[in-house]
Motif scaffolding. Structure first.
Motif, PDB file in Angstrom:
ATOM      1  N   ARG A 121      73.297  59.783  80.699  1.00  0.00           N
ATOM      2  CA  ARG A 121      73.749  59.660  82.155  1.00  0.00           C
ATOM      3  C   ARG A 121      73.145  60.981  82.894  1.00  0.00           C
ATOM      4  NH1 ARG A 121      78.117  57.517  79.073  1.00  0.00           N
ATOM      5  NH2 ARG A 121      78.933  59.513  78.882  1.00  0.00           N
ATOM      6  N   GLY A 122      72.905  62.036  82.097  1.00  0.00           N
ATOM      7  CA  GLY A 122      72.471  63.298  82.965  1.00  0.00           C
ATOM      8  C   GLY A 122      71.043  63.423  83.271  1.00  0.00           C
ATOM      9  N   GLY A 123      70.307  62.136  82.737  1.00  0.00           N
ATOM     10  CA  GLY A 123      68.955  62.018  82.929  1.00  0.00           C
ATOM     11  C   GLY A 123      67.922  62.176  82.012  1.00  0.00           C
ATOM     12  N   ALA A 124      68.436  62.409  80.692  1.00  0.00           N
ATOM     13  CA  ALA A 124      67.519  62.298  79.473  1.00  0.00           C
ATOM     14  C   ALA A 124      67.265  61.029  79.224  1.00  0.00           C
ATOM     15  CB  ALA A 124      68.137  62.949  78.191  1.00  0.00           C
ATOM     16  N   ARG A 125      65.904  60.841  78.644  1.00  0.00           N
ATOM     17  CA  ARG A 125      65.462  59.536  78.148  1.00  0.00           C
ATOM     18  C   ARG A 125      65.148  59.482  76.657  1.00  0.00           C
ATOM     19  NH1 ARG A 125      66.652  58.928  82.554  1.00  0.00           N
ATOM     20  NH2 ARG A 125      65.719  58.059  84.329  1.00  0.00           N
ATOM     21  N   VAL A 126      65.509  58.171  75.886  1.00  0.00           N
ATOM     22  CA  VAL A 126      65.750  58.162  74.639  1.00  0.00           C
ATOM     23  C   VAL A 126      64.758  57.198  74.214  1.00  0.00           C
ATOM     24  CG1 VAL A 126      67.133  57.318  72.462  1.00  0.00           C
ATOM     25  CG2 VAL A 126      68.094  58.750  74.346  1.00  0.00           C
ATOM     26  N   LEU A 127      63.812  57.443  73.307  1.00  0.00           N
ATOM     27  CA  LEU A 127      62.899  56.597  72.728  1.00  0.00           C
ATOM     28  C   LEU A 127      63.369  56.336  71.280  1.00  0.00           C
ATOM     29  CD1 LEU A 127      61.128  58.958  74.580  1.00  0.00           C
ATOM     30  CD2 LEU A 127      59.487  57.350  74.253  1.00  0.00           C
ATOM     31  N   TYR A 128      62.988  55.045  70.678  1.00  0.00           N
ATOM     32  CA  TYR A 128      63.475  54.652  69.514  1.00  0.00           C
ATOM     33  C   TYR A 128      62.183  54.344  69.102  1.00  0.00           C
ATOM     34  CZ  TYR A 128      65.234  51.577  65.567  1.00  0.00           C
ATOM     35  OH  TYR A 128      65.398  51.111  64.481  1.00  0.00           O
ATOM     36  N   THR A 129      61.647  54.455  67.815  1.00  0.00           N
ATOM     37  CA  THR A 129      60.528  53.755  67.091  1.00  0.00           C
ATOM     38  C   THR A 129      61.072  53.318  65.934  1.00  0.00           C
ATOM     39  OG1 THR A 129      58.760  55.639  67.551  1.00  0.00           O
ATOM     40  CG2 THR A 129      58.388  53.949  65.775  1.00  0.00           C
ATOM     41  N   ALA A 130      60.976  51.908  65.978  1.00  0.00           N
ATOM     42  CA  ALA A 130      61.510  50.844  64.717  1.00  0.00           C
ATOM     43  C   ALA A 130      60.473  50.723  63.801  1.00  0.00           C
ATOM     44  CB  ALA A 130      62.208  49.595  65.344  1.00  0.00           C
ATOM     45  N   HIS A 131      60.602  51.450  62.671  1.00  0.00           N
ATOM     46  CA  HIS A 131      59.516  51.422  61.726  1.00  0.00           C
ATOM     47  C   HIS A 131      59.653  50.219  60.723  1.00  0.00           C
ATOM     48  CE1 HIS A 131      57.744  55.504  62.524  1.00  0.00           C
ATOM     49  NE2 HIS A 131      58.992  55.838  63.103  1.00  0.00           N
ATOM     50  N   GLY A 132      60.018  49.340  61.461  1.00  0.00           N
ATOM     51  CA  GLY A 132      60.278  47.819  60.804  1.00  0.00           C
ATOM     52  C   GLY A 132      61.582  47.574  60.663  1.00  0.00           C
ATOM     53  N   PHE A 133      62.213  46.347  61.593  1.00  0.00           N
ATOM     54  CA  PHE A 133      63.431  46.032  61.609  1.00  0.00           C
ATOM     55  C   PHE A 133      64.045  45.571  60.187  1.00  0.00           C
ATOM     56  CE2 PHE A 133      62.625  44.789  66.022  1.00  0.00           C
ATOM     57  CZ  PHE A 133      63.264  45.840  66.778  1.00  0.00           C
ATOM     58  N   HIS A 134      65.237  45.683  59.670  1.00  0.00           N
ATOM     59  CA  HIS A 134      65.596  45.395  58.511  1.00  0.00           C
ATOM     60  C   HIS A 134      65.739  43.909  58.549  1.00  0.00           C
ATOM     61  CE1 HIS A 134      66.110  49.540  57.071  1.00  0.00           C
ATOM     62  NE2 HIS A 134      66.886  49.147  56.287  1.00  0.00           N
ATOM     63  N   PHE A 135      65.756  43.348  59.591  1.00  0.00           N
ATOM     64  CA  PHE A 135      65.649  41.587  59.526  1.00  0.00           C
ATOM     65  C   PHE A 135      64.330  41.312  59.727  1.00  0.00           C
ATOM     66  CE2 PHE A 135      66.701  43.389  63.580  1.00  0.00           C
ATOM     67  CZ  PHE A 135      66.019  42.646  64.334  1.00  0.00           C
ATOM     68  N   GLN A 136      63.824  40.180  59.405  1.00  0.00           N
ATOM     69  CA  GLN A 136      62.498  39.820  59.567  1.00  0.00           C
ATOM     70  C   GLN A 136      62.484  38.183  59.397  1.00  0.00           C
ATOM     71  OE1 GLN A 136      59.667  41.053  56.741  1.00  0.00           O
ATOM     72  NE2 GLN A 136      61.181  41.307  55.237  1.00  0.00           N
ATOM     73  N   ALA A 137      61.242  37.522  59.800  1.00  0.00           N
ATOM     74  CA  ALA A 137      61.387  36.141  59.690  1.00  0.00           C
ATOM     75  C   ALA A 137      61.044  35.677  58.368  1.00  0.00           C
ATOM     76  CB  ALA A 137      60.045  35.725  60.471  1.00  0.00           C
ATOM     77  N   GLY A 138      62.067  34.841  58.038  1.00  0.00           N
ATOM     78  CA  GLY A 138      62.051  34.404  56.620  1.00  0.00           C
ATOM     79  C   GLY A 138      63.062  35.317  55.705  1.00  0.00           C
ATOM     80  N   GLY A 139      63.704  36.413  56.347  1.00  0.00           N
ATOM     81  CA  GLY A 139      64.053  37.373  55.358  1.00  0.00           C
ATOM     82  C   GLY A 139      65.638  36.894  54.988  1.00  0.00           C
ATOM     83  N   PRO A 140      66.517  37.659  54.191  1.00  0.00           N
ATOM     84  CA  PRO A 140      67.797  37.251  53.849  1.00  0.00           C
ATOM     85  C   PRO A 140      68.480  37.152  54.929  1.00  0.00           C
ATOM     86  CG  PRO A 140      67.003  39.263  52.520  1.00  0.00           C
ATOM     87  CD  PRO A 140      65.877  39.089  53.415  1.00  0.00           C
ATOM     88  N   LYS A 141      69.387  36.150  54.971  1.00  0.00           N
ATOM     89  CA  LYS A 141      70.572  35.847  56.173  1.00  0.00           C
ATOM     90  C   LYS A 141      71.522  37.118  56.333  1.00  0.00           C
ATOM     91  CE  LYS A 141      70.551  30.917  55.776  1.00  0.00           C
ATOM     92  NZ  LYS A 141      71.345  29.650  55.548  1.00  0.00           N
ATOM     93  N   LEU A 142      71.784  37.839  55.111  1.00  0.00           N
ATOM     94  CA  LEU A 142      72.766  38.831  55.148  1.00  0.00           C
ATOM     95  C   LEU A 142      72.225  40.071  56.007  1.00  0.00           C
ATOM     96  CD1 LEU A 142      75.459  40.114  54.183  1.00  0.00           C
ATOM     97  CD2 LEU A 142      74.309  41.089  52.259  1.00  0.00           C
ATOM     98  N   SER A 143      70.763  40.065  55.890  1.00  0.00           N
ATOM     99  CA  SER A 143      70.063  41.228  56.746  1.00  0.00           C
ATOM    100  C   SER A 143      70.205  40.885  58.120  1.00  0.00           C
ATOM    101  CB  SER A 143      68.511  41.433  56.317  1.00  0.00           C
ATOM    102  OG  SER A 143      68.737  41.845  54.993  1.00  0.00           O
TER     103      SER A 143
END
Length: 396
Positions: A105-127
């Motif tokens: 809110r004060g003007g900073a910018r936040v970047l996030y690198t996802a090094h592989g989401f914990h959910f993926q196509a065909g992955g466990p439903k719980l994930s």
């Protein structure tokens, strides 16, 4: 001494992540006159960081230490005056983005690198049930969501994650000079120094010993090959909670003397060019650096078919992909490569070409510089627009 061009905070759950993968970016910011801060759990050996914060992030989201970690990282951000905050790894990124809401809110910018989401196509439903809603919610507090493989990029873009922008880069980059093939004489010398002969058939995997990395599959595959290939050796670099169980399994399957547990190795670049085949057994990957480094050194790969491995390994051209957990197919593909040295060399050359074409450090650094420049450009435009608005005469 003049004022810095800006101040940036890098966050990750463990210090080793920042040390291994993000020092080139820190160095670039320092060369541009920025003040660089870093926060992670554990002592930080970061020569390009001006300040280092040991924050008690835990990989397990349910750990109570994360409450203290949140308070500490919020204090760091509130007092830091950061223009940019770039977070990595799931726990640290979740807590940092929540803690940075006021700074944004004060003007900073936040970047996030996802090094592989914990959910993926065909992955466990719980994930999917646990991690998909969390990642989608946290995207609201993210000015730039950076993905490192095509599947994650499509998941976030097609499902309209509410981040300011969603981009894709080619991982963290591989130093193509440090990780490179070696000629026959050099390989012979390397093997001699490491204690192996040219008749040894060396399989290699570098990863933490945990459930996801699934080293037991490789030990089981070696046991299936032990009679046909008595000189085959499985070299496992890394440490972790499941190492003792893997050591016991190797003994139980009769390959204890052929499975070499190397521990944590900071000198992987000195090993890879002398080896024969890279193997990888994980269930889930984002874009695995261990496979990238092996391919850069000209090794063919036999890996489980998951999102990250499919992104890198051209099945039947630079390596083989096998179903996760199928030790017999893993053994069959290793057997094929051991019996066909000419094809093994061709696969390795193709892998080196794949990495050189898109995944080199220079390429990835150019991608990251463009992202930072774009974010900073937007910030400058926003500041200019606010100034103009404050000086615009009222129409009344």
């Amino acid at each position: 001494m003049g004022q810095p061009a800006g101040r940036i905070l890098f966050c990750a759950t463990v210090a080793q992540h920042l040390e291994r993968f993000h020092q080139p970016v820190m160095r670039w910011f320092k060369s541009r006159g920025w003040e660089v801060h870093a926060a992670a759990a554990g002592p930080l050996d970061l020569p390009w960081a001006d300040r280092r914060f040991d924050v008690p992030f835990s990989r397990s989201p349910a750990r109570l230490t994360n409450v203290r970690a949140y308070r500490e990282v919020r204090r760091i951000i509130d007092e830091g005056g950061y223009r940019l905050i770039h977070c990595h790894t799931p726990t640290a990124s979740a807590l940092t983005r929540l803690a940075a809401r006021g700074a944004r809110r004060g003007g900073a910018r936040v970047l996030y690198t996802a090094h592989g989401f914990h959910f993926q196509a065909g992955g466990p439903k719980l994930s999917w049930m646990l991690y998909y809603p969390l990642e989608r919610m946290l995207a609201r507090f993210t000015d730039c969501l950076i993905t490192i493989n095509e599947e994650d990029f499509r998941q976030a873009a097609d499902r309209r994650f509410p981040a300011g922008r969603i981009v894709r880069v080619h991982g963290v980059g591989v130093d193509l000079e440090r990780f490179a093939p070696a000629d026959a004489e050099t390989r012979r010398g390397m093997r001699r120094r490491l204690g192996y002969g040219m008749d040894d058939q060396l399989l290699f995997y570098a990863a933490e010993f945990n459930k996801n990395k699934n080293q037991r599959m490789l030990i089981e595959a070696l046991a299936l090959l032990k009679d046909e290939f008595p000189r085959a050796r499985l070299l496992l670099a890394g440490d972790g909670p499941l190492r003792p169980a893997c050591e016991a399994l190797a003994v139980r399957l009769g390959v204890g003397d052929r499975t070499h547990f190397l521990g944590f190795r900071p000198d992987i670049a000195d090993w890879l060019p002398s080896l024969d085949i890279a193997v990888a057994s994980s269930y889930r990957e984002g874009l695995p650096v261990n496979v990238l480094e092996a391919m850069a050194c000209g090794l063919p790969v036999v890996a489980t078919s998951n999102r990250g491995h499919r992104e890198l390994v051209n099945d039947g051209r630079s390596g083989w992909l096998v179903p996760p957990g199928d030790a017999r197919q893993m053994a069959d593909r290793i057997r094929w490569l051991l019996l066909n040295p000419r094809d093994r060399a061709a696969f390795g050359g193709a892998g080196r070409g794949i990495v050189s074409s898109a995944y080199g450090l220079d390429t990835v650094m150019a991608e990251m510089r463009a992202i930072y420049a774009s974010i900073l450009g937007e910030m400058e435009i926003g500041t200019w627009a606010q100034r103009q608005e404050s000086f615009t005469p009222s129409s009344t």
